[in-house]
Design a protein around this motif. Structure first.
Motif, mmCIF file in Angstrom:
data_model
loop_
_atom_site.group_PDB
_atom_site.id
_atom_site.type_symbol
_atom_site.label_atom_id
_atom_site.label_comp_id
_atom_site.label_asym_id
_atom_site.label_seq_id
_atom_site.Cartn_x
_atom_site.Cartn_y
_atom_site.Cartn_z
ATOM 1 N N TYR A 217 67.113 85.640 60.375
ATOM 2 C CA TYR A 217 67.555 86.431 59.231
ATOM 3 C C TYR A 217 66.354 86.921 58.427
ATOM 4 C CZ TYR A 217 69.538 87.596 54.695
ATOM 5 O OH TYR A 217 69.859 88.239 53.536
ATOM 6 N N VAL A 218 65.404 86.015 58.145
ATOM 7 C CA VAL A 218 64.218 86.384 57.358
ATOM 8 C C VAL A 218 63.386 87.426 58.096
ATOM 9 C CG1 VAL A 218 62.050 85.508 56.399
ATOM 10 C CG2 VAL A 218 64.142 84.197 56.097
ATOM 11 N N LYS B 199 70.560 76.033 62.836
ATOM 12 C CA LYS B 199 70.607 76.681 61.529
ATOM 13 C C LYS B 199 69.237 77.196 61.122
ATOM 14 C CE LYS B 199 71.975 76.236 56.718
ATOM 15 N NZ LYS B 199 71.360 77.490 56.485
ATOM 16 N N ASN C 56 64.399 89.613 60.337
ATOM 17 C CA ASN C 56 65.126 90.888 60.296
ATOM 18 C C ASN C 56 64.992 91.564 58.935
ATOM 19 O OD1 ASN C 56 66.047 90.882 62.936
ATOM 20 N ND2 ASN C 56 67.927 89.801 62.430
ATOM 21 N N LYS C 57 65.068 90.758 57.889
ATOM 22 C CA LYS C 57 64.934 91.290 56.530
ATOM 23 C C LYS C 57 63.551 91.916 56.336
ATOM 24 C CE LYS C 57 65.072 89.306 51.985
ATOM 25 N NZ LYS C 57 65.386 88.141 51.190
ATOM 26 N N ASP D 66 68.507 80.324 62.991
ATOM 27 C CA ASP D 66 69.302 81.422 62.441
ATOM 28 C C ASP D 66 68.702 81.921 61.129
ATOM 29 O OD1 ASP D 66 71.058 81.201 64.566
ATOM 30 O OD2 ASP D 66 72.522 79.992 63.462
ATOM 31 N N ASP D 67 68.275 80.984 60.278
ATOM 32 C CA ASP D 67 67.639 81.362 59.009
ATOM 33 C C ASP D 67 66.356 82.142 59.256
ATOM 34 O OD1 ASP D 67 69.670 80.033 57.707
ATOM 35 O OD2 ASP D 67 68.456 78.260 57.214
#
Length: 108
Positions: free
Chosen positions: A60-61, A53, A63-64, A56-57
């Motif tokens: 995500y950050v 997790k 990519n953002k 994955d977090d």
């Protein structure tokens, strides 16, 4: 008179021939019979569960932030100017990444 068993409950499970061979080899290395080895591993063995997790977090950050950098680069190319607020925003986002990485390596 027959001696009463201490362990009077039977546990069954199925394995393949290859798995049984591996269990027997490990039991031999541990110098235990199969029953004792399986009981010991069941009671005291180590199960490793991997939780991704945090990774994955982090993805995500990242990519953002990549999207934000692209938007700022596009704006800079259009007007040939990047504001101090844009740079501060990116810096804050990068600090978030560093924080996530530190938590990941510190075990959560």
């Amino acid at each position: 008179m027959a001696k009463k068993r201490i362990r009077d409950k039977e546990v069954k499970f199925f394995v393949t021939a290859a798995e049984l061979e591996l269990i027997d080899k490990k039991a031999e290395v541990a110098e235990l019979d199969r029953s004792k080895y399986c009981r010991q591993m069941t009671l005291d063995g180590l199960i490793i569960k991997q939780d991704f997790k945090q990774v994955d977090d982090l993805v995500y950050v990242v990519n953002k932030i990549g999207n934000n950098i692209n938007q700022i680069a596009r704006r800079a190319n259009e007007v040939e100017y990047v504001s101090l607020d844009d740079i501060k925003y990116l810096k804050k986002q990068l600090e978030g990444i560093y924080s996530q990485i530190e938590r990941f390596y510190d075990g959560g």
